[in-house]
Scaffold this motif. Structure first.
Motif, PDB file in Angstrom:
ATOM      1  N   ASP A 176       0.835  -1.199   0.000  1.00 55.29           N
ATOM      2  CA  ASP A 176       0.000   0.000   0.000  1.00 55.29           C
ATOM      3  C   ASP A 176       0.877   1.259   0.000  1.00 55.29           C
ATOM      4  N   PRO A 177       0.416   2.328  -0.650  1.00 56.13           N
ATOM      5  CA  PRO A 177       1.155   3.590  -0.601  1.00 56.13           C
ATOM      6  C   PRO A 177       1.204   4.137   0.819  1.00 56.13           C
ATOM      7  N   GLN A 178       2.310   4.759   1.152  1.00 51.13           N
ATOM      8  CA  GLN A 178       2.471   5.367   2.477  1.00 51.13           C
ATOM      9  C   GLN A 178       1.927   6.799   2.425  1.00 51.13           C
ATOM     10  N   ASP A 179       0.624   6.890   2.344  1.00 49.75           N
ATOM     11  CA  ASP A 179      -0.056   8.168   2.152  1.00 49.75           C
ATOM     12  C   ASP A 179      -1.326   8.149   2.996  1.00 49.75           C
ATOM     13  N   LYS A 180      -1.491   9.141   3.857  1.00 45.24           N
ATOM     14  CA  LYS A 180      -2.651   9.170   4.751  1.00 45.24           C
ATOM     15  C   LYS A 180      -3.964   9.258   3.993  1.00 45.24           C
ATOM     16  N   LYS A 181      -3.926   9.781   2.778  1.00 40.90           N
ATOM     17  CA  LYS A 181      -5.160   9.943   2.005  1.00 40.90           C
ATOM     18  C   LYS A 181      -5.620   8.639   1.372  1.00 40.90           C
ATOM     19  N   PHE A 182      -4.775   7.620   1.372  1.00 44.59           N
ATOM     20  CA  PHE A 182      -5.133   6.356   0.751  1.00 44.59           C
ATOM     21  C   PHE A 182      -6.209   5.658   1.577  1.00 44.59           C
ATOM     22  N   LYS A 183      -7.290   5.276   0.900  1.00 47.72           N
ATOM     23  CA  LYS A 183      -8.438   4.656   1.588  1.00 47.72           C
ATOM     24  C   LYS A 183      -8.726   3.249   1.064  1.00 47.72           C
TER      25      LYS A 183
END
Length: 261
Positions: free
Chosen positions: A69-76
């Motif tokens: 998974d991308p290390q991005d808080k916006k990823f849902k």
């Protein structure tokens, strides 16, 4: 067609697609939405989660984490991909993340690249061909790396930056702007350009006339003390006689982040 060779301790989820002559090492993991092309080797303790598409004749040495998974808080949790080309060599503990839903959805790595130990390629990056990423070099999200780029150890690139073809990033350099093609960047100049990657260009078959034109363009851009707009005007004239200068000018014109200068 040769059969794949899978170590008994490896876990291959139902739905994974393996090409001919794929080799999977001990304690490796392959997720259900993964495709691995012919002749690719997945070494011990590697994990590949999906959606991930891997081409032919790649070699993942060991302990690589691919397609996470991308290390991005916006990823849902939206569906995003990692796409890897052919004949790449990926060394120990490399991490390659999928894209994000609002960032294009795909992380891409081309062909014939060498990614040394602990390299990190973040979400939505686009890496070209024939690149070398030395130990602990890192790309933040949305970075574009063109062909034949060399990143030395511990080099890092800020998100949304572009690294032009044939550029060379010195050890430990931190990049916060676009690096033009053919350019060397080093830490002793505060992470700023310090010349043309002449040796690298010679190794790739550039003759003296082409290198001279690139050096002249570099002097115009970085050493003449000109404002960027005026330097670009001079590059337009130089580009009439040099495809390489035209490529340099096109790179500058396409930029969305400040040029490293």
């Amino acid at each position: 067609m040769s059969a794949s060779v899978i170590h008994p301790s490896a876990v291959i989820e139902s739905g994974a697609k393996l090409g001919a002559n794929v080799r999977i090492g001990a304690f490796a993991y392959v997720g259900h939405d993964v495709e691995i092309g012919d002749g690719t080797v997945l070494g011990p303790h590697c994990s590949v989660t999906g959606p991930t598409r891997i081409g032919r004749d790649n070699h993942f040495v060991g302990h690589a984490a691919v397609g996470g998974d991308p290390q991005d808080k916006k990823f849902k949790g939206e569906r995003t991909e990692l796409i890897i080309g052919d004949r790449n060599s990926v060394r120990e503990f490399v991490t390659l993340n999928r894209g994000t839903g609002d960032g294009g959805g795909v992380t891409r790595i081309g062909n014939d690249n060498l990614l040394l130990a602990y390299t990190h390629v973040a979400h939505d990056c686009d890496v070209g061909n024939h690149c070398v990423f030395s130990n602990n070099s890192t790309l933040a999200g949305h970075v574009i790396v063109e062909d034949w780029v060399i990143m030395s150890g511990f080099a890092g690139v800020h998100q949304f930056c572009r690294i032009g073809a044939h550029a060379f990033l010195g050890m430990g350099v931190l990049i916060s702007g676009d690096v033009p093609p053919f350019t060397m960047v080093a830490t002793e100049t505060g992470g700023r350009p310090r010349g043309v990657n002449s040796e690298g260009l010679k190794r790739r078959g550039f003759d003296s006339e082409r290198i001279s034109a690139i050096k002249r363009a570099y002097r115009t851009l970085y050493m003449a003390g000109l404002p960027l707009a005026e330097a670009k005007q001079q590059l337009v004239e130089q580009a009439k006689d040099s495809d390489d200068v035209r490529a340099l000018l096109d790179f500058i014109e396409a930029g969305q982040r400040p040029l490293l200068r």
